[in-house]
Design a protein around this motif. Sequence first.
Motif, PDB file in Angstrom:
ATOM      1  N   THR A  78       2.685   5.665  -5.635  1.00 51.56           N
ATOM      2  CA  THR A  78       1.624   6.811  -5.444  1.00 51.56           C
ATOM      3  C   THR A  78       0.142   6.363  -5.943  1.00 51.56           C
ATOM      4  O   THR A  78      -0.706   6.964  -5.205  1.00 51.56           O
ATOM      5  CB  THR A  78       2.090   8.045  -6.732  1.00 51.56           C
ATOM      6  OG1 THR A  78       3.295   8.159  -6.533  1.00 51.56           O
ATOM      7  CG2 THR A  78       1.124   9.303  -6.825  1.00 51.56           C
ATOM      8  N   SER A  79       0.047   5.236  -6.389  1.00 55.94           N
ATOM      9  CA  SER A  79      -1.207   4.717  -6.834  1.00 55.94           C
ATOM     10  C   SER A  79      -1.981   4.201  -5.622  1.00 55.94           C
ATOM     11  O   SER A  79      -3.110   4.059  -5.507  1.00 55.94           O
ATOM     12  CB  SER A  79      -1.156   3.710  -7.823  1.00 55.94           C
ATOM     13  OG  SER A  79      -0.317   2.821  -7.563  1.00 55.94           O
ATOM     14  N   ASP A  80      -0.792   3.679  -4.439  1.00 50.03           N
ATOM     15  CA  ASP A  80      -1.248   3.307  -3.437  1.00 50.03           C
ATOM     16  C   ASP A  80      -1.654   4.150  -2.170  1.00 50.03           C
ATOM     17  O   ASP A  80      -2.154   3.929  -1.057  1.00 50.03           O
ATOM     18  CB  ASP A  80      -0.478   2.468  -2.566  1.00 50.03           C
ATOM     19  CG  ASP A  80      -0.461   0.833  -3.590  1.00 50.03           C
ATOM     20  OD1 ASP A  80      -1.458   0.532  -4.058  1.00 50.03           O
ATOM     21  OD2 ASP A  80       0.610   0.221  -3.365  1.00 50.03           O
ATOM     22  N   THR A  81      -1.490   5.393  -2.470  1.00 45.83           N
ATOM     23  CA  THR A  81      -1.705   6.605  -1.483  1.00 45.83           C
ATOM     24  C   THR A  81      -3.190   6.657  -0.927  1.00 45.83           C
ATOM     25  O   THR A  81      -3.619   7.032  -0.086  1.00 45.83           O
ATOM     26  CB  THR A  81      -1.230   7.848  -1.870  1.00 45.83           C
ATOM     27  OG1 THR A  81      -1.703   8.353  -3.033  1.00 45.83           O
ATOM     28  CG2 THR A  81       0.213   7.915  -1.867  1.00 45.83           C
ATOM     29  N   PHE A  82      -3.957   6.175  -2.224  1.00 43.15           N
ATOM     30  CA  PHE A  82      -5.531   6.359  -1.886  1.00 43.15           C
ATOM     31  C   PHE A  82      -5.766   5.002  -1.007  1.00 43.15           C
ATOM     32  O   PHE A  82      -6.635   5.289  -0.219  1.00 43.15           O
ATOM     33  CB  PHE A  82      -6.316   6.015  -3.260  1.00 43.15           C
ATOM     34  CG  PHE A  82      -7.748   6.077  -3.062  1.00 43.15           C
ATOM     35  CD1 PHE A  82      -8.399   7.008  -2.938  1.00 43.15           C
ATOM     36  CD2 PHE A  82      -8.332   4.616  -3.053  1.00 43.15           C
ATOM     37  CE1 PHE A  82     -10.003   6.985  -2.961  1.00 43.15           C
ATOM     38  CE2 PHE A  82      -9.703   4.571  -2.830  1.00 43.15           C
ATOM     39  CZ  PHE A  82     -10.587   5.844  -2.928  1.00 43.15           C
TER      40      PHE A  82
ATOM     41  N   SER B 238      13.810  11.964  -4.970  1.00 43.84           N
ATOM     42  CA  SER B 238      12.441  11.680  -5.654  1.00 43.84           C
ATOM     43  C   SER B 238      12.668  10.207  -6.293  1.00 43.84           C
ATOM     44  O   SER B 238      13.819   9.788  -6.586  1.00 43.84           O
ATOM     45  CB  SER B 238      12.013  12.600  -6.739  1.00 43.84           C
ATOM     46  OG  SER B 238      12.898  12.721  -7.899  1.00 43.84           O
ATOM     47  N   LYS B 239      11.476   9.681  -6.581  1.00 40.63           N
ATOM     48  CA  LYS B 239      11.377   8.235  -7.157  1.00 40.63           C
ATOM     49  C   LYS B 239      10.277   8.194  -7.895  1.00 40.63           C
ATOM     50  O   LYS B 239       8.968   8.395  -7.575  1.00 40.63           O
ATOM     51  CB  LYS B 239      11.566   7.269  -6.132  1.00 40.63           C
ATOM     52  CG  LYS B 239      11.491   5.744  -6.833  1.00 40.63           C
ATOM     53  CD  LYS B 239      11.679   4.745  -5.782  1.00 40.63           C
ATOM     54  CE  LYS B 239      11.833   3.351  -6.467  1.00 40.63           C
ATOM     55  NZ  LYS B 239      11.889   2.300  -5.501  1.00 40.63           N
ATOM     56  N   ALA B 240      10.237   8.067  -9.246  1.00 45.15           N
ATOM     57  CA  ALA B 240       9.318   7.915 -10.450  1.00 45.15           C
ATOM     58  C   ALA B 240       8.250   6.865  -9.714  1.00 45.15           C
ATOM     59  O   ALA B 240       8.472   5.895  -9.662  1.00 45.15           O
ATOM     60  CB  ALA B 240       9.783   7.847 -11.861  1.00 45.15           C
ATOM     61  N   GLY B 241       6.850   7.361  -9.979  1.00 45.62           N
ATOM     62  CA  GLY B 241       5.758   6.678  -9.535  1.00 45.62           C
ATOM     63  C   GLY B 241       5.551   6.242  -8.212  1.00 45.62           C
ATOM     64  O   GLY B 241       4.792   5.566  -7.597  1.00 45.62           O
ATOM     65  N   TYR B 242       6.377   6.912  -7.055  1.00 43.60           N
ATOM     66  CA  TYR B 242       6.304   6.777  -5.738  1.00 43.60           C
ATOM     67  C   TYR B 242       6.271   8.119  -5.128  1.00 43.60           C
ATOM     68  O   TYR B 242       6.497   9.317  -5.517  1.00 43.60           O
ATOM     69  CB  TYR B 242       7.628   6.317  -5.260  1.00 43.60           C
ATOM     70  CG  TYR B 242       7.682   4.704  -5.598  1.00 43.60           C
ATOM     71  CD1 TYR B 242       7.340   3.847  -4.509  1.00 43.60           C
ATOM     72  CD2 TYR B 242       7.977   4.133  -6.906  1.00 43.60           C
ATOM     73  CE1 TYR B 242       7.409   2.618  -4.574  1.00 43.60           C
ATOM     74  CE2 TYR B 242       8.224   2.709  -7.000  1.00 43.60           C
ATOM     75  CZ  TYR B 242       7.885   1.844  -5.741  1.00 43.60           C
ATOM     76  OH  TYR B 242       7.954   0.634  -6.244  1.00 43.60           O
ATOM     77  N   SER B 243       5.279   7.925  -3.932  1.00 49.14           N
ATOM     78  CA  SER B 243       5.382   9.098  -2.877  1.00 49.14           C
ATOM     79  C   SER B 243       6.001   8.911  -1.943  1.00 49.14           C
ATOM     80  O   SER B 243       6.209   7.922  -1.307  1.00 49.14           O
ATOM     81  CB  SER B 243       4.115   9.187  -2.636  1.00 49.14           C
ATOM     82  OG  SER B 243       3.262   9.666  -3.681  1.00 49.14           O
ATOM     83  N   LEU B 244       7.055  10.100  -1.530  1.00 51.79           N
ATOM     84  CA  LEU B 244       8.025   9.778  -0.290  1.00 51.79           C
ATOM     85  C   LEU B 244       7.718  10.610   0.904  1.00 51.79           C
ATOM     86  O   LEU B 244       7.377  11.913   0.400  1.00 51.79           O
ATOM     87  CB  LEU B 244       9.331  10.169  -0.860  1.00 51.79           C
ATOM     88  CG  LEU B 244       9.809   9.471  -2.181  1.00 51.79           C
ATOM     89  CD1 LEU B 244      11.267   9.756  -2.365  1.00 51.79           C
ATOM     90  CD2 LEU B 244       9.744   7.938  -1.940  1.00 51.79           C
ATOM     91  N   GLY B 245       7.376  10.308   2.160  1.00 49.59           N
ATOM     92  CA  GLY B 245       7.017  11.351   2.940  1.00 49.59           C
ATOM     93  C   GLY B 245       7.703  11.092   4.548  1.00 49.59           C
ATOM     94  O   GLY B 245       8.402  10.055   4.677  1.00 49.59           O
TER      95      GLY B 245
END
Length: 464
Positions: free
Chosen positions: A36-40, A11-18
């Motif tokens: 994570t803020s850019d997933t929108f 995991s990485k703080a502030g990020y979404s990993l997929g």
Amino acid sequence: PDGSGFRKVVSKAGYSLGWPKFSPDGKRVIFYSILTSDTFNAHRPEDVTTTTSQIVSVDFATGTEWVNHTTDASLKMGGAYIGNSTNIGYLYRTGTSVGWINYTSTPTKNFYGNIRNPAWSPDGTKIVYESTGWGIRAAEKSLWSFDSSYEYRFMDVFPMLNNKTGRIVTTQKQFGNSSIVTSTPGYTNLSLVFDPFSVNDTAAFAGLNVQGLSGAFQPTWTQDASKIAFGVGAWFFDRVNNPGALYIANADGSNVHNLTDNTLNAGFPSFNPNGTKLVYRLWNLDKGPLGLRIMDLATGAVTKLTDGWDNTPGWSPDGERIVFTRNTNWTTADGARWKADRFDVCTIRPDGTDLQVLTTSGANDAHAVWTNDGRIAYSTGMYGFRDECALFDDTFQPYGQIVVMNYDGSNKVLMTDTLWEDSMPLFVPAQFWPAASTTKTLNSNASKSSYALAALAVLSLLSL
């Protein structure tokens, strides 16, 4: 594979990993990394080309040895090792459903088109991928039935059945210019009731109409099928700058006249069982929501039912309750200002007593309608995105699923479970389906019925 050994790899703080994939030797895991803020922004067409993600891998055993395999400022998904090489393929998204198949080694770009969800063959010589279509489904197109007791069909917005004639009335939002039409449940024998351009042919109205933001919305029958009422104006967020008015017409489209004066934004009417009253929502262009109102059609007298951020009311078949959607986070001090989303399905008696909030999912629950047997069907966002958020195209919210519950909010049953939007349900008993329009399932079992489902965004309609 047996479900044991579950653990977090990285995991990485502030990020979404997929979208994780193993390397050929199973020692590394490759995936995309995005703020994570850019997933929108990743699922908004206007932001796709300015959003960045990277293709990354880590050691599977430890979750360490983070390696960025890409560094450029672009939106990348679906990384995979190609065959037994160190070459990595991935999808470079450049627009809604559009993208490049790229590689970290030669060839750097392979092909471009309507590409989503690519997967490479074990030897890396072939690619299978999804090609997404955004065309409108045909009316009454059969959909996957999640419950074998029902047939599921696609339909345009705000469908309503008249039990006396077996005809439905809808807004032709997807199949036309948001006019009001009636038809058989199989969408044959169409009859135009009202064209919104007959009362507003301005360029401004036409511009909103092309975007699906204006027209004639939420038609409602009288039980004797003699009359149809509806709202005409600008909706969604454009209601704050444009008026809307209630209209009524004979079911054949004759004798059209307005019931409100167009100074405010009035819309989304519903007849009481004997056709003498209409409940509707009212919006002040300066002050914001005014709640629900009830109009006596004989006298024109209007009484206040609620004063919240309320919408899409529907009178119960027995006349005892009115179902509606409320923004339960909103207060009068907020005025017209948008409040953090929290829409719930509510009921109230026509005299304004016994307000009941029936949903508590914490998500958006909306577009509630009555079934013929007195239950309530509605859309819920409680299940969120049914895939990784960043992988969706052209949406600004989690899609909705259809739920049916008892009138008091008990016994909630999930009716659909898809990646996409299911909303505005209509229960159509099987006896109203002509033989030419029924499916084998309907023909073989008279107890089977159909849900006509219109695919639209839940939140945007909540703000109508």
